[in-house]
Design a protein around this motif. Structure first.
Motif, PDB file in Angstrom:
ATOM      1  N   UNK A   1      17.836 -28.826  30.567  1.00 45.80           N
ATOM      2  CA  UNK A   1      16.916 -28.005  29.777  1.00 45.80           C
ATOM      3  C   UNK A   1      16.426 -28.719  28.516  1.00 45.80           C
ATOM      4  N   UNK A   2      17.245 -29.601  27.968  1.00 46.77           N
ATOM      5  CA  UNK A   2      16.867 -30.268  26.722  1.00 46.77           C
ATOM      6  C   UNK A   2      17.467 -31.669  26.679  1.00 46.77           C
ATOM      7  N   UNK A   3      16.888 -32.497  25.817  1.00 42.85           N
ATOM      8  CA  UNK A   3      17.330 -33.881  25.682  1.00 42.85           C
ATOM      9  C   UNK A   3      17.450 -34.205  24.197  1.00 42.85           C
ATOM     10  N   UNK A   4      18.615 -34.694  23.825  1.00 48.82           N
ATOM     11  CA  UNK A   4      18.870 -35.052  22.434  1.00 48.82           C
ATOM     12  C   UNK A   4      18.500 -36.519  22.240  1.00 48.82           C
ATOM     13  N   UNK A   5      17.438 -36.766  21.484  1.00 48.80           N
ATOM     14  CA  UNK A   5      16.942 -38.131  21.297  1.00 48.80           C
ATOM     15  C   UNK A   5      17.388 -38.716  19.954  1.00 48.80           C
ATOM     16  N   UNK A   6      18.478 -38.198  19.396  1.00 46.09           N
ATOM     17  CA  UNK A   6      19.045 -38.821  18.193  1.00 46.09           C
ATOM     18  C   UNK A   6      19.293 -40.301  18.478  1.00 46.09           C
ATOM     19  N   UNK A   7      19.055 -41.139  17.500  1.00 45.56           N
ATOM     20  CA  UNK A   7      19.175 -42.567  17.769  1.00 45.56           C
ATOM     21  C   UNK A   7      19.465 -43.346  16.496  1.00 45.56           C
ATOM     22  N   UNK A   8      19.963 -44.553  16.704  1.00 45.51           N
ATOM     23  CA  UNK A   8      20.168 -45.513  15.614  1.00 45.51           C
ATOM     24  C   UNK A   8      19.571 -46.848  16.036  1.00 45.51           C
ATOM     25  N   UNK A   9      18.702 -47.386  15.196  1.00 49.47           N
ATOM     26  CA  UNK A   9      18.082 -48.688  15.467  1.00 49.47           C
ATOM     27  C   UNK A   9      18.945 -49.762  14.821  1.00 49.47           C
ATOM     28  N   UNK A  10      19.721 -50.451  15.621  1.00 48.49           N
ATOM     29  CA  UNK A  10      20.563 -51.517  15.085  1.00 48.49           C
ATOM     30  C   UNK A  10      19.736 -52.742  14.705  1.00 48.49           C
ATOM     31  N   UNK A  11      18.713 -53.004  15.513  1.00 45.01           N
ATOM     32  CA  UNK A  11      17.859 -54.173  15.223  1.00 45.01           C
ATOM     33  C   UNK A  11      16.523 -53.994  15.925  1.00 45.01           C
ATOM     34  N   UNK A  12      15.455 -54.293  15.227  1.00 43.69           N
ATOM     35  CA  UNK A  12      14.126 -54.312  15.829  1.00 43.69           C
ATOM     36  C   UNK A  12      13.312 -55.399  15.133  1.00 43.69           C
ATOM     37  N   UNK A  13      12.909 -56.401  15.897  1.00 43.22           N
ATOM     38  CA  UNK A  13      12.136 -57.503  15.339  1.00 43.22           C
ATOM     39  C   UNK A  13      10.958 -57.821  16.250  1.00 43.22           C
ATOM     40  N   UNK A  14       9.902 -58.299  15.651  1.00 42.99           N
ATOM     41  CA  UNK A  14       8.731 -58.778  16.392  1.00 42.99           C
ATOM     42  C   UNK A  14       8.679 -60.292  16.223  1.00 42.99           C
ATOM     43  N   UNK A  15       9.275 -61.008  17.153  1.00 38.79           N
ATOM     44  CA  UNK A  15       9.305 -62.458  17.055  1.00 38.79           C
ATOM     45  C   UNK A  15      10.641 -62.961  16.537  1.00 38.79           C
ATOM     46  N   UNK A  16      10.657 -64.264  16.245  1.00 41.28           N
ATOM     47  CA  UNK A  16      11.885 -64.928  15.813  1.00 41.28           C
ATOM     48  C   UNK A  16      12.221 -64.603  14.356  1.00 41.28           C
ATOM     49  N   UNK A  17      13.505 -64.819  14.040  1.00 38.19           N
ATOM     50  CA  UNK A  17      13.959 -64.675  12.651  1.00 38.19           C
ATOM     51  C   UNK A  17      13.509 -65.891  11.839  1.00 38.19           C
ATOM     52  N   UNK A  18      13.145 -65.679  10.592  1.00 42.08           N
ATOM     53  CA  UNK A  18      12.880 -66.773   9.664  1.00 42.08           C
ATOM     54  C   UNK A  18      13.415 -66.384   8.300  1.00 42.08           C
ATOM     55  N   UNK A  19      13.768 -67.347   7.456  1.00 42.95           N
ATOM     56  CA  UNK A  19      14.387 -67.043   6.161  1.00 42.95           C
ATOM     57  C   UNK A  19      13.510 -66.139   5.301  1.00 42.95           C
ATOM     58  N   UNK A  20      14.130 -65.095   4.768  1.00 42.12           N
ATOM     59  CA  UNK A  20      13.425 -64.182   3.879  1.00 42.12           C
ATOM     60  C   UNK A  20      12.789 -62.991   4.560  1.00 42.12           C
TER      61      UNK A  20
END
Length: 395
Positions: free
Chosen positions: A242-261
């Motif tokens: 009947x229902x869906x609990x979409x509670x969530x935690x974003x541990x990591x989200x990146x667009x592309x590679x990591x760079x300093x800063x």
């Protein structure tokens, strides 16, 4: 030789003052000590700036074409089982990737966040025990199994040997699978039983998506998605919930590679659902970024900003798909960061400016204090002399 040395001596623009014509004072010593400390501190600061690289920032128009965008994610759903959640991606060019499974890992977690199982695929493998054939009969000895697709066959030789195959065939047809117990493959595999076994569990999903570098969205939602009358829908009736609990935690989200800063504003963000139904939306502005370090190594990446919005349901009816949606758009401006060292001549110029500036200011301050002290002392001496002379007394 003596005449040559004498000529050089005549070129001296820094004439020396005889010791008989200058005096040392306490205030001059204090100013000299303070000036030396200030010059030392400024010199150390300038030396650190010279030894460390500085980053130069520029804004340019992004003229790149035909590139792809890599989206790395790690998201936890504490109340959404792995068996029902799927990942879709689509963009404004019309390209769609539905129920993405490659390069994505699912971890079943319990209510305390402990990992129960790690897997790449959805619900488990079937156990064939005289399953129903496509022609309607049961599997006989020495007969190749070819399961029925229940009217969703794409061709005459199309076989659906698993529950997942039937669901995929229905998806391609744009049909909803309303009752899995009526599907021989799903009943044999215990599709609904496995969903019930995962009741109360959560799911951690991580991996990456490779999408076109154009505006689009990707989302996490329950059910298998399909197109129906050019509308993107999800088959929610399959799970009989009947229902869906979409509670969530974003541990990591990146667009592309990591760079300093780089700062990723959604890392560690948590949201808890308080209403029975709804869609949580993130609207992301992606800014292409190029980072070049001192050695000349270049990293093609992205930064992003984000706004959030929750879209609820009205009067118990789903006006939108329950799930977590990430809508992204690309900025036409590219940011370039270039690391480089300060040149030695620039460093030497700044050091000379520090020494000369502090020396000049301290000299002016010392002259001001010295003449002020002399003026005050002279006035005090005149005052004492007037007191000694005093007015004439008559009898």
């Amino acid at each position: 030789m003596d005449s040559f040395i004498g000529k050089i001596r005549n070129l001296d623009v820094y004439p020396k003052i005889n010791e008989d014509f200058y005096s040392r004072t306490l205030s001059g010593g204090v100013i000299t000590l303070a000036s030396s400390i200030i010059m030392t501190l400024l010199f150390i600061s300038e030396l650190q700036l010279y030894l460390n690289a500085v980053t130069e920032t520029k804004l340019v128009v992004d003229t790149s074409r035909g590139e792809t965008l890599r989206i790395n994610f790690d998201i936890t759903f504490p109340a959404l089982p792995c068996s029902i959640v799927s990942v879709d991606a689509m963009d404004i060019s019309g390209e769609q990737h539905l129920d993405i499974r490659h390069d994505i890992i699912k971890k079943r977690i319990d209510a305390l966040g402990n990992v129960i199982e790690t897997r790449k695929e959805g619900i488990g493998a079937p156990t064939i025990d005289r399953p129903l054939q496509r022609h309607g009969g049961r599997l006989e000895h020495n007969e190749t199994y070819c399961g029925s697709c229940y009217g969703a066959e794409g061709s005459d030789d199309h076989c659906c040997n698993t529950c997942e195959d039937v669901r995929e065939a229905y998806r391609k047809k744009g049909w909803a699978l309303t009752n899995p117990d009526q599907i021989d493959q799903c009943k044999r595999e215990g599709f609904l039983e496995k969903i019930k076994d995962e009741e109360g569990e959560g799911c951690n999903m991580y991996g990456f998506l490779e999408v076109n570098k154009v505006a689009g969205n990707f989302h996490f939602a329950p059910g298998k998605s399909f197109q129906q009358s050019n509308v993107h829908v999800h088959d929610l009736l399959t799970f009989q919930k009947d229902s869906y609990n979409i509670s969530h935690k974003i541990n990591r989200l990146t667009y592309g590679e990591y760079f300093p800063g780089v700062v990723n504003p959604l890392d560690g963000v948590t949201w808890s659902q308080e209403t029975p139904h709804g869609m949580y939306q993130y609207f992301i502005k992606v800014v292409p970024t190029v980072y070049t370090d001192v050695s000349g190594h270049t990293i093609q990446s992205n930064q992003f900003s984000v706004t959030e919005h929750f879209k609820g349901a009205d009067v118990g009816r789903f006006q939108s798909i329950p799930g977590v949606f990430f809508f992204y758009d690309l900025s036409p401006i590219k940011v370039t960061f270039t690391e480089e060292h300060v040149s030695f001549l620039h460093f030497l110029t700044n050091v000379c400016a520090i020494v000369g500036g502090v020396f000049t200011v301290s000299g002016i301050l010392d002259t001001f204090i010295y003449h002020s002290q002399k003026a005050i002392k002279k006035k005090m001496e005149l005052g004492r002399r007037d007191q000694k002379i005093g007015p004439a007394v008559t009898r």
